[in-house]
Design a protein around this motif. Sequence first.
Motif, PDB file in Angstrom:
ATOM      1  N   SER A   1      -3.124   4.846 -14.055  1.00 57.77           N
ATOM      2  CA  SER A   1      -2.752   3.882 -13.021  1.00 57.77           C
ATOM      3  C   SER A   1      -1.298   3.476 -13.069  1.00 57.77           C
TER       4      SER A   1
ATOM      5  N   ILE B   1     -11.996   7.381   1.237  1.00 58.74           N
ATOM      6  CA  ILE B   1     -11.723   6.970  -0.140  1.00 58.74           C
ATOM      7  C   ILE B   1     -13.043   6.767  -0.864  1.00 58.74           C
ATOM      8  N   GLU B   2     -13.157   7.359  -2.040  1.00 59.12           N
ATOM      9  CA  GLU B   2     -14.375   7.240  -2.833  1.00 59.12           C
ATOM     10  C   GLU B   2     -14.051   6.798  -4.249  1.00 59.12           C
ATOM     11  N   GLY B   3     -15.018   6.153  -4.868  1.00 56.07           N
ATOM     12  CA  GLY B   3     -14.899   5.763  -6.270  1.00 56.07           C
ATOM     13  C   GLY B   3     -16.180   6.046  -7.012  1.00 56.07           C
TER      14      GLY B   3
ATOM     15  N   LEU C   1      -7.390  -0.437  -5.822  1.00 59.21           N
ATOM     16  CA  LEU C   1      -8.843  -0.299  -5.843  1.00 59.21           C
ATOM     17  C   LEU C   1      -9.349  -0.117  -7.269  1.00 59.21           C
TER      18      LEU C   1
ATOM     19  N   LEU D   1      -4.621   2.960  -3.642  1.00 61.90           N
ATOM     20  CA  LEU D   1      -5.696   3.432  -4.515  1.00 61.90           C
ATOM     21  C   LEU D   1      -5.631   2.770  -5.891  1.00 61.90           C
TER      22      LEU D   1
ATOM     23  N   TYR E   1     -15.743   3.859   0.132  1.00 59.66           N
ATOM     24  CA  TYR E   1     -15.217   2.580   0.620  1.00 59.66           C
ATOM     25  C   TYR E   1     -15.232   2.596   2.153  1.00 59.66           C
TER      26      TYR E   1
ATOM     27  N   GLY F   1      -0.908   5.889  -2.462  1.00 59.05           N
ATOM     28  CA  GLY F   1      -1.244   5.895  -3.886  1.00 59.05           C
ATOM     29  C   GLY F   1      -1.317   4.496  -4.462  1.00 59.05           C
TER      30      GLY F   1
ATOM     31  N   VAL G   1     -11.069   6.980  -8.776  1.00 59.80           N
ATOM     32  CA  VAL G   1     -11.058   7.011  -7.310  1.00 59.80           C
ATOM     33  C   VAL G   1     -10.454   8.343  -6.866  1.00 59.80           C
ATOM     34  N   ARG G   2     -10.732   8.701  -5.626  1.00 59.12           N
ATOM     35  CA  ARG G   2     -10.164   9.923  -5.053  1.00 59.12           C
ATOM     36  C   ARG G   2     -10.096   9.759  -3.534  1.00 59.12           C
ATOM     37  N   ALA G   3      -9.365  10.651  -2.880  1.00 63.65           N
ATOM     38  CA  ALA G   3      -9.244  10.638  -1.423  1.00 63.65           C
ATOM     39  C   ALA G   3      -9.575  12.026  -0.895  1.00 63.65           C
TER      40      ALA G   3
END
Length: 477
Positions: free
Chosen positions: A471, A342-344, A408, A405, A360, A402, A432-434
């Motif tokens: 969101s 997971i990134e942001g 987050l 996320l 993360y 989801g 954010v993305r996965a």
Amino acid sequence: MEWFAAPEQWLSRLIMQRALAGVYVVAFVSAALQFRALLGSRGITPVPAFVRLVPFRAAPSLFHWRYSDRLFAAVAWSGAALAAAVAAGAADAVPLWASMLMWAVLWLLYLSIVNVGQVWYGYGWESLLLEAGFLAVFLGNAETAPPVLVLVLLRWLLFRVEFGAGLIKWRGDRCWRELTCLYYHHETQPMPGPFSRHFHRLPARLHRAEVAANHVTQLLVPFALFLPQPVAGTAAALMVVTQLWLVASGNFAWLNWLTIVLALSALDTTPVTAPRTYGGTPVWYAVLVCAVTALVAVLSYRPVRNLLSRRQQMNRSFDSLHLVNTYGAFGSVTRVRHEIVIEGTDDTEPPGPETVWREYEFKGKPGDVRRRPPQFAPYHLRLDWQMWFAALSPASARGWLGLFLLRLLRNDAPTLRLLRGNPFPDEPPAYVRALLYRYRFTTREERRETGAWWHRTLVRELIPPFGASASEGPVRP
């Protein structure tokens, strides 16, 4: 009633009860520290929404009558405190009826948590703790001799744990029959530990020996549990050694520790202790133990039928109270390890090739390739475990990944406490993305050159970047 009691087993019962109470402490503390983000009123899968949809008879729980985060915390911390008191000997310092009540309260409180735990509590060791905890209610305390019938029921439970796991392997993935599953398993298991890489790098002949020893311990040795001592105790000791090997090679929450606890009840302690003298067994207690034995015998029909079936199921509860269950694990072994990363980013511009992403880190699951897999068992990191399943089958995680996320994106404090750190401590990320990566342990040469424990290769983008403006909408892997 000489047939009813086994006074020579007093020490093995004492050790088993104290150890079981210790497992309860870990389970309740795990629930107390993680529930708000997972099951709380504003959690990923809230208990209030669950109890509105699932009737009490399908999932008996105290929370069907009332739920609040404060009440859940009170249940979890009260259970931990009571379990700690029992581990310290409180149940042996009170009359028999009070001791039984203590064990019954522990069972009821944890049942209430498990039955509303949904995906986060869908593990075999939850049912195993409840089944062992239920039998412990009737095991007696220091004022009564250990009842033979309950000791037999504990061995019956241990038999099902080991034999069920052995059968599911033998019937499942062909690599178990070919003795090659451990070529992969130490690397691809759900939560590797500090020594997993070393186990993975063992020579192939030792991996085959591990599998062969596992088959012997799980398919043959369990039958010896029902033979006289010292044979039964020797069989239990072999199981303890096998479980300690598993403890060293990976993180399986309290599964291995609880199996060891059950094996302790079958150890032969007569060479080091003398039988204690007890008074007469209360009639009401003997009647209750006989009734429970009959109940377990009746409820064992479906687990036994499952064991004999070619379509054997793993880790299944056949009643909502989890009284008699079926067990087993790793009927199939994953050959390739995938991990969801997971990134942001705090870049407010729409993400592009120049966007700087920050990762993360989770407390237990692999992420940073330079971080050695940690030891956290018997503690259970529930989010980390579910991330492993999500990487295996992203479609199965649509109900919660989801939503995780989305939290987050809001810097949700309870959710962030489940992670090792927050790369956005001041402001929430803009997007954010996965990503899905393939992981493998580094070779000795790679480890020496790079200092990394893992090597990873990007497979694909699992969930495209999305931000706060999205969101409120669904996010699907």
